[in-house]
Enzyme design. Structure first.
Site, PDB file in Angstrom:
ATOM      1  CD  GLU A  40      -3.019  -1.067   2.248  1.00 44.13           C
ATOM      2  OE1 GLU A  40      -2.827  -0.253   3.182  1.00 44.13           O
ATOM      3  OE2 GLU A  40      -3.943  -1.902   2.249  1.00 44.13           O
TER       4      GLU A  40
ATOM      5  CG  HIS B  17      -8.720   1.168   2.979  1.00 42.53           C
ATOM      6  ND1 HIS B  17      -7.712   1.801   2.308  1.00 42.53           N
ATOM      7  CD2 HIS B  17      -8.107   0.295   3.825  1.00 42.53           C
ATOM      8  CE1 HIS B  17      -6.544   1.345   2.732  1.00 42.53           C
ATOM      9  NE2 HIS B  17      -6.753   0.434   3.641  1.00 42.53           N
TER      10      HIS B  17
END
Length: 317
Positions: free
Chosen positions: A165, A198
């Site tokens: 990420e 997310h």
């Protein structure tokens, strides 16, 4: 393509007032959006009826996100070729993969983040049945680390997710956003891709009916909010230090600590001590935020800052 994007070759930090190449911002934003979609989309190339925490699902997702992350530098390379943006720094250096200033980049950002979590760390120390010596013994025990490395959830939360990420959403996106938006705006734009990415957790919550629709929506909004704030913090760390390692370690530490349990602290028998630690941690964090991330510790100016014409204090103090 040269007619659309005038050459913008830099061998030193851009001077204030330098023109931004035509269309640079559109190309930068679309490149970041495509990269974010590729990362999230890779999680769903495997059809499965199993929940996300099942070891089989985790292993499959490891494969797909590692492939996308491994290819992510190609997005930055293609963006640089398309826009004709050039600096004296290499592509890897722009992405925070370099040796200059590596030791302070490992120590200071992590220490700064631990200061911010002084309250939760104090609460953890008070509630932990182990002594400090016991903790050191466990940390040095190979069996402990063997168990961790064999736990798919631990590997995901502490290693793979932080590394991939931060590589995708900070190391690759910030070099594409800084030349167009400037350092300050890039810090707050980059986390939006991270926060929206997310939202895919909502799909699984709805799929497995884990809560009411309103509860799932509120959970998604909350998760977007704190991931965006956290993303801005690690983007700040990346921009100031010019290193990928610092954001990765901070991300791993925060995944381990979780969101501070303030409600639990309010009900704790030693709540005065814990709440004082929370307050002290925030004050010390704000006090040390800029000194601990001073670019002079990490090789001044940091490579990504050579992409901007701004004289912002974020890059040059």
């Amino acid at each position: 393509m040269e007619g659309d994007f005038p050459p913008h070759r830099l061998t030193e930090p851009m001077q204030s007032g330098s023109a931004v190449p035509d269309g640079l911002c559109w190309v930068s934003v679309l490149s970041c959006l495509l990269l974010a979609c590729s990362y999230v989309g890779s999680l769903y190339v495997w059809r499965s009826e199993l929940p996300r925490d099942h070891p089989t699902v985790i292993k499959r997702r490891f494969t797909s996100v590692l492939v996308v992350s491994g290819l992510s530098p190609l997005f930055v390379w293609a963006w640089r070729e398309l826009t004709a943006v050039r600096t004296s720094a290499s592509l890897l250096a722009l992405m925070g993969i370099r040796f200059e200033g590596i030791i302070p980049a490992i120590v200071f950002p992590l220490l700064l983040t631990m200061v911010l979590f002084l309250g939760p760390l104090m609460q953890l120390a008070i509630d932990c049945p182990w002594t400090f010596t016991d903790g050191v013994k466990v940390a040095l025990d190979p069996c402990f680390w063997s168990l961790c490395l064999s736990d798919m959830r631990w590997l995901r939360n502490q290693v793979v997710a932080p590394l991939t990420e931060e590589l995708v959403f900070r190391a690759c996106m910030l070099p594409m956003l800084v030349p167009c938006a400037g350092p300050a705006t890039a810090i707050f734009t980059c986390p939006l891709f991270f926060g929206v990415a997310h939202f895919h957790h909502v799909i699984e919550l709805l799929r497995f009916r884990q809560g009411t629709l309103a509860g799932i929506f509120l959970s998604a909004v909350f998760q977007f909010s704190y991931t965006a704030v956290f993303g801005a913090y690690t983007a700040f760390i990346f921009l100031r230090t010019g290193h990928l390692m610092g954001p990765v370690l901070c991300h791993s530490f925060c995944n381990y600590m979780g969101f501070p349990a303030i409600s639990t602290a309010l009900e704790h028998p030693q709540r005065l001590t814990i709440l004082s630690s929370y307050l002290l941690g925030v004050v010390l964090f704000l006090f040390f935020l800029f000194p601990f991330t001073d670019p002079s510790f990490y090789g001044f100016p940091t490579p990504v800052c050579t992409l901007t014409s701004s004289t912002s204090s974020l890059c040059f103090s």
